[in-house]
Design a protein around this motif. Structure first.
Motif, PDB file in Angstrom:
ATOM      1  N   PRO A  25       0.735  -1.392  -0.066  1.00  0.00           N
ATOM      2  CA  PRO A  25      -0.080   0.090  -0.004  1.00  0.00           C
ATOM      3  C   PRO A  25       0.837   1.425   0.027  1.00  0.00           C
ATOM      4  O   PRO A  25       1.722   1.384   0.797  1.00  0.00           O
ATOM      5  CB  PRO A  25      -0.961  -0.178   1.344  1.00  0.00           C
ATOM      6  CG  PRO A  25      -0.869  -1.480   1.650  1.00  0.00           C
ATOM      7  CD  PRO A  25       0.725  -1.972   1.186  1.00  0.00           C
ATOM      8  N   ASP A  26       0.401   2.305  -0.803  1.00  0.00           N
ATOM      9  CA  ASP A  26       1.003   3.282  -0.702  1.00  0.00           C
ATOM     10  C   ASP A  26       0.293   4.344   0.035  1.00  0.00           C
ATOM     11  O   ASP A  26      -0.705   5.039  -0.457  1.00  0.00           O
ATOM     12  CB  ASP A  26       1.228   3.973  -2.189  1.00  0.00           C
ATOM     13  CG  ASP A  26       1.850   5.427  -2.387  1.00  0.00           C
ATOM     14  OD1 ASP A  26       2.132   5.917  -1.256  1.00  0.00           O
ATOM     15  OD2 ASP A  26       1.976   6.048  -3.459  1.00  0.00           O
ATOM     16  N   TRP A  27       0.826   4.516   1.369  1.00  0.00           N
ATOM     17  CA  TRP A  27      -0.274   5.294   2.198  1.00  0.00           C
ATOM     18  C   TRP A  27      -0.223   6.900   1.871  1.00  0.00           C
ATOM     19  O   TRP A  27      -1.231   7.442   2.377  1.00  0.00           O
ATOM     20  CB  TRP A  27       0.339   5.231   3.592  1.00  0.00           C
ATOM     21  CG  TRP A  27       0.596   3.800   4.086  1.00  0.00           C
ATOM     22  CD1 TRP A  27       1.612   3.094   4.229  1.00  0.00           C
ATOM     23  CD2 TRP A  27      -0.458   2.645   4.336  1.00  0.00           C
ATOM     24  NE1 TRP A  27       1.470   1.738   4.781  1.00  0.00           N
ATOM     25  CE2 TRP A  27       0.235   1.543   4.657  1.00  0.00           C
ATOM     26  CE3 TRP A  27      -1.817   2.845   4.229  1.00  0.00           C
ATOM     27  CZ2 TRP A  27      -0.580   0.506   5.081  1.00  0.00           C
ATOM     28  CZ3 TRP A  27      -2.567   1.588   4.615  1.00  0.00           C
ATOM     29  CH2 TRP A  27      -1.911   0.600   4.986  1.00  0.00           C
ATOM     30  N   GLY A  28       0.411   7.240   0.929  1.00  0.00           N
ATOM     31  CA  GLY A  28       0.249   8.649   0.569  1.00  0.00           C
ATOM     32  C   GLY A  28      -0.885   8.748  -0.428  1.00  0.00           C
ATOM     33  O   GLY A  28      -1.250   9.934  -0.719  1.00  0.00           O
ATOM     34  N   VAL A 204     -10.766   7.101   9.823  1.00  0.00           N
ATOM     35  CA  VAL A 204     -10.022   7.847  10.903  1.00  0.00           C
ATOM     36  C   VAL A 204      -8.737   7.833  10.676  1.00  0.00           C
ATOM     37  O   VAL A 204      -7.819   8.014  11.739  1.00  0.00           O
ATOM     38  CB  VAL A 204     -10.467   7.562  12.246  1.00  0.00           C
ATOM     39  CG1 VAL A 204     -12.171   7.553  12.365  1.00  0.00           C
ATOM     40  CG2 VAL A 204     -10.299   6.032  12.653  1.00  0.00           C
ATOM     41  N   TYR A 205      -8.102   7.810   9.447  1.00  0.00           N
ATOM     42  CA  TYR A 205      -6.823   7.621   9.178  1.00  0.00           C
ATOM     43  C   TYR A 205      -5.861   8.617   9.755  1.00  0.00           C
ATOM     44  O   TYR A 205      -4.754   8.333  10.493  1.00  0.00           O
ATOM     45  CB  TYR A 205      -6.727   7.280   7.572  1.00  0.00           C
ATOM     46  CG  TYR A 205      -4.998   7.252   7.304  1.00  0.00           C
ATOM     47  CD1 TYR A 205      -4.429   5.767   7.450  1.00  0.00           C
ATOM     48  CD2 TYR A 205      -4.340   7.984   7.081  1.00  0.00           C
ATOM     49  CE1 TYR A 205      -3.308   5.385   7.214  1.00  0.00           C
ATOM     50  CE2 TYR A 205      -2.932   7.807   6.665  1.00  0.00           C
ATOM     51  CZ  TYR A 205      -2.481   6.581   6.732  1.00  0.00           C
ATOM     52  OH  TYR A 205      -1.194   6.134   6.448  1.00  0.00           O
ATOM     53  N   GLN A 213      -2.982   1.669   9.534  1.00  0.00           N
ATOM     54  CA  GLN A 213      -2.231   0.833   8.854  1.00  0.00           C
ATOM     55  C   GLN A 213      -2.225  -0.685   9.118  1.00  0.00           C
ATOM     56  O   GLN A 213      -2.415  -1.581   8.423  1.00  0.00           O
ATOM     57  CB  GLN A 213      -0.794   1.463   8.792  1.00  0.00           C
ATOM     58  CG  GLN A 213      -0.926   2.805   7.847  1.00  0.00           C
ATOM     59  CD  GLN A 213       0.697   3.256   7.937  1.00  0.00           C
ATOM     60  OE1 GLN A 213       1.642   2.584   7.935  1.00  0.00           O
ATOM     61  NE2 GLN A 213       0.768   4.670   7.566  1.00  0.00           N
ATOM     62  N   GLU A 214      -1.947  -0.927  10.495  1.00  0.00           N
ATOM     63  CA  GLU A 214      -2.092  -2.263  11.177  1.00  0.00           C
ATOM     64  C   GLU A 214      -3.272  -2.910  10.724  1.00  0.00           C
ATOM     65  O   GLU A 214      -3.090  -4.065  10.540  1.00  0.00           O
ATOM     66  CB  GLU A 214      -1.574  -2.216  12.703  1.00  0.00           C
ATOM     67  CG  GLU A 214      -0.320  -1.875  12.908  1.00  0.00           C
ATOM     68  CD  GLU A 214       0.185  -1.558  14.286  1.00  0.00           C
ATOM     69  OE1 GLU A 214      -0.662  -1.885  15.109  1.00  0.00           O
ATOM     70  OE2 GLU A 214       1.313  -0.990  14.524  1.00  0.00           O
ATOM     71  N   ILE A 260      -9.054   3.706  -2.949  1.00  0.00           N
ATOM     72  CA  ILE A 260      -8.192   4.505  -2.375  1.00  0.00           C
ATOM     73  C   ILE A 260      -6.742   4.267  -3.098  1.00  0.00           C
ATOM     74  O   ILE A 260      -5.910   5.304  -3.348  1.00  0.00           O
ATOM     75  CB  ILE A 260      -8.203   4.370  -1.055  1.00  0.00           C
ATOM     76  CG1 ILE A 260      -9.466   5.024  -0.366  1.00  0.00           C
ATOM     77  CG2 ILE A 260      -6.830   4.894  -0.437  1.00  0.00           C
ATOM     78  CD1 ILE A 260      -9.690   4.626   1.008  1.00  0.00           C
ATOM     79  N   PHE A 261      -6.436   2.969  -3.477  1.00  0.00           N
ATOM     80  CA  PHE A 261      -4.958   2.611  -3.543  1.00  0.00           C
ATOM     81  C   PHE A 261      -4.924   2.380  -5.156  1.00  0.00           C
ATOM     82  O   PHE A 261      -3.749   2.191  -5.505  1.00  0.00           O
ATOM     83  CB  PHE A 261      -4.562   1.425  -2.928  1.00  0.00           C
ATOM     84  CG  PHE A 261      -4.639   1.702  -1.156  1.00  0.00           C
ATOM     85  CD1 PHE A 261      -3.643   2.472  -0.835  1.00  0.00           C
ATOM     86  CD2 PHE A 261      -5.530   1.117  -0.507  1.00  0.00           C
ATOM     87  CE1 PHE A 261      -3.593   2.822   0.641  1.00  0.00           C
ATOM     88  CE2 PHE A 261      -5.616   1.692   1.121  1.00  0.00           C
ATOM     89  CZ  PHE A 261      -4.530   2.392   1.426  1.00  0.00           C
TER      90      PHE A 261
END
Length: 621
Positions: A25-28, A204-205, A213-214, A260-261
């Protein structure tokens, strides 16, 4: 040090979660709100769809009407039914999803204001009942969608209350081992709970990115367990209603990831998952009734997830049944809490572009095998058969090996009673989730072979751990047929039991049994559950009538047999009533170690001649 260890934990967790083709995953990429299912500005495409497509306008208008009805109701309260809050959580999804959809597509503040009121009401519950975690999962998904979709319109004070509830009433309980056994499960609980908690984590990221993320990576690992159950052919072992439940939430999960991703991390490519849409489609007969084996309820109506599958596979024929629902306005907006997703996943597809399916049969190896056959797809025309093998031991299973449903020309002649509401049985103190042979579950009439269109030998229950595999199958248009080996289900009474069912020349149904008694005398009961009226019984032949139509049931191969009927009155106080149903069949006594073979012919209408060639042994099928 904590950040370093947490990073290693995430990498190790993710390493087991996805296949080699997937990317991390690209959290950005996580965008600003709204981010769940429908990004900012994407409501414009929905507005355009309902302006240009009459069918989708009817769906949209029905949602808006329901929202106007919700405006007149009191906000939800924490009312338990038995050990469940689930009915409140499900109504929470319906109200919040509908109202937030209306707010985004119409721009009217009354819908946003009422959605905020519902959000605050459920967020002020003392908890969302983590002891029955489906309740938490569905409520978390509901509140997360409302919070995300209305984020830019909610007052800061309300947002604070809502995000706190998502974290404390949804995410934190999911990390408690007392409540999260579903992480190891391989059924609908895993799919629903992982979807709900993931929506909460993504909503609520900003508040807790590391924990979110976990939780997402944990879900990617865990949800592979139930997804593995679709292999190899798409058979969802929990049947019709639970496909609609578990698979829908699985699609919610994947759809959020894709939005999202830009990837589903390889999940949709899991063996059998995409094929399961065809499985679900074939569960509906031409009369519009489902093959409702095991713990299945009534007709679901329009199924939003099917539009996701059809678009993903570029196969509009998967939506042939959904097209009928669109045309007939069977949206079930008062019960279909996921309905707005149909417009999102429709991706602009018009009912005019939905084509007739080409394949008329479905079969698939699995832990709970079934076969579906039909002579055609046109509404209320031709014959449909759903034939059940498998095992009672799977989640939500019944003792229904060898049972079948049959429709002809829009009439259901052989039926299945389906599920009994769980609370009615739990309130009676029954332990219905114990799947062992001597469980109280098998004291419930509807769950046993006594209530199904199958065999009962020596008045014994079927063997719970037995499997009835599919051993022959043909999609020959003139003689569609399937054979199940039921021997293990009757171990101890019969040494051999095989049942074949065929649709002969698209005109009638042939049920052939080949049996061999064990070391003692056997009394075999052949029964068919029917909602039709048994209007005439004469020896080996009976006439059934329903909706102005007739069907002849005749037994061939047992010269002295006499057909009879049995009532379906509930034998115990906690059993559900079964109005309008009858069991028709016969009993035959078989000496020890003796073989027996016969055919039961189900011939709808008049003027149809049974072919002698259809009476051959199963080894010639």
């Amino acid at each position: 040090m904590r950040k370093f260890l947490s990073g290693i934990y995430l990498l190790l967790l993710f390493a087991g979660a996805v296949n080699a083709q997937a990317v991390a995953p690209d959290w950005g990429k996580i965008p600003a709100h709204p981010r769940l299912l429908l990004l900012k500005g994407e409501e414009e495409s929905l507005r355009a769809l309902v302006k240009t497509d009459a069918s989708w306008k009817k769906v949209h208008d029905e949602i808006i009407r329901e929202c106007d009805s919700i405006l007149q109701k009191y906000p939800l309260k924490r009312d338990m039914i038995g050990r469940r809050l689930l009915q409140v959580s499900r109504e929470g999804i319906r109200r919040i999803f509908f109202l937030s959809y209306a707010a985004r597509t119409t721009g009217k503040k009354k819908y946003a204001s009422r959605c905020e009121e519902e959000l605050l009401a459920v967020c002020n519950f003392r908890d969302w009942n983590p002891d029955h975690f489906l309740d938490v999962a569905e409520m978390t998904l509901a509140v997360s969608i409302g919070y995300d979709w209305l984020y830019n319109d909610l007052p800061e004070k309300s947002k604070a209350v809502i995000k706190k509830a998502i974290i404390e009433k949804g995410l934190l309980p999911s990390q408690n081992s007392k409540y999260n056994g579903w992480l190891r499960g391989n059924n609908n609980w895993n799919q629903v709970c992982n979807a709900g908690i993931t929506y909460g984590a993504l909503a609520v990221y900003e508040e807790q990115p590391q924990v979110s993320q976990e939780l997402l990576l944990r879900a990617l690992t865990s949800i592979e367990k139930p997804m593995a159950e679709y292999a190899p052919a798409g058979n969802y072992k929990e049947g019709y209603s639970y496909w609609g439940y578990g698979t829908s939430f699985n699609v919610f999960f994947i759809s959020a990831l894709e939005k999202i991703f830009g990837t589903d991390f390889g999940l949709a490519e899991k063996p059998g998952f995409m094929e399961s849409a065809a499985f679900y489609q074939h569960l509906i007969s031409q009369s519009g009734l489902p093959f409702n084996y095991s713990d299945a309820g009534g007709l679901e109506g329009l199924q939003p997830a099917m539009f996701w599958f059809a678009n993903r596979q570029k196969d509009p024929s998967l939506l042939y049944i959904e097209k009928q629902y669109l045309q007939e306005s069977k949206f079930n907006a008062r019960t279909n809490r996921l309905l707005p997703a149909a417009l999102i996943w429709a991706n602009g597809i018009s009912a005019d572009n939905i084509t007739l399916p080409k394949v008329k049969t479905w079969s698939g190896k699995s832990d709970n095998q079934v076969v579906m056959m039909r002579s055609g797809w046109q509404k209320n025309q031709g014959i449909y058969v759903g034939f059940k093998g498998g095992t009672p031991s799977v989640s939500h299973g019944h003792m229904d090996a060898g049972s079948f449903v049959m429709d002809a020309n829009g009439v259901r002649w052989s039926a299945d009673l389906g599920m009994q509401q769980y609370n009615s049985l739990e309130s009676a103190g029954l332990s219905i989730w114990d799947m062992s042979q001597h469980s109280e579950r098998w004291q419930v009439f509807r769950y046993t072979n006594y209530a199904h269109s199958t065999l009962t030998v020596n008045n014994h229950l079927q063997q719970v751990k037995a499997d009835a595999p599919l051993i022959k199958f043909s999609d020959d248009s003139l003689n569609m047929r399937a054979v199940l080996d039921l021997s293990a289900a009757y171990a101890g009474d019969l040494t051999r039991a095989q049942r074949g069912i065929a649709i002969a020349n698209g005109q009638y149904v042939n049920v052939r049994d080949e049996l061999q008694a064990g070391d003692s005398i056997c009394v075999i009961r052949w029964a068919m559950l029917t909602p039709a009226t048994v209007s005439l019984v004469d020896g080996n032949q009976a006439q059934l009538t329903s909706k102005g139509q007739k069907m002849i049931l005749s037994v061939i191969g047992l010269p002295d047999v006499k057909l009879t009927t049995w009532r379906t009155d509930p034998p115990r106080s906690y059993d559900a009533v079964n109005p309008g149903t009858t069991l028709i069949g016969f009993e035959v006594t078989v000496p020890a170690n003796t073989k027996l073979a016969y055919n039961v012919m189900l011939v709808p209408g008049e003027g149809i001649t049974i072919r002698r060639s259809d009476l051959k042994s199963l080894d010639q099928w």
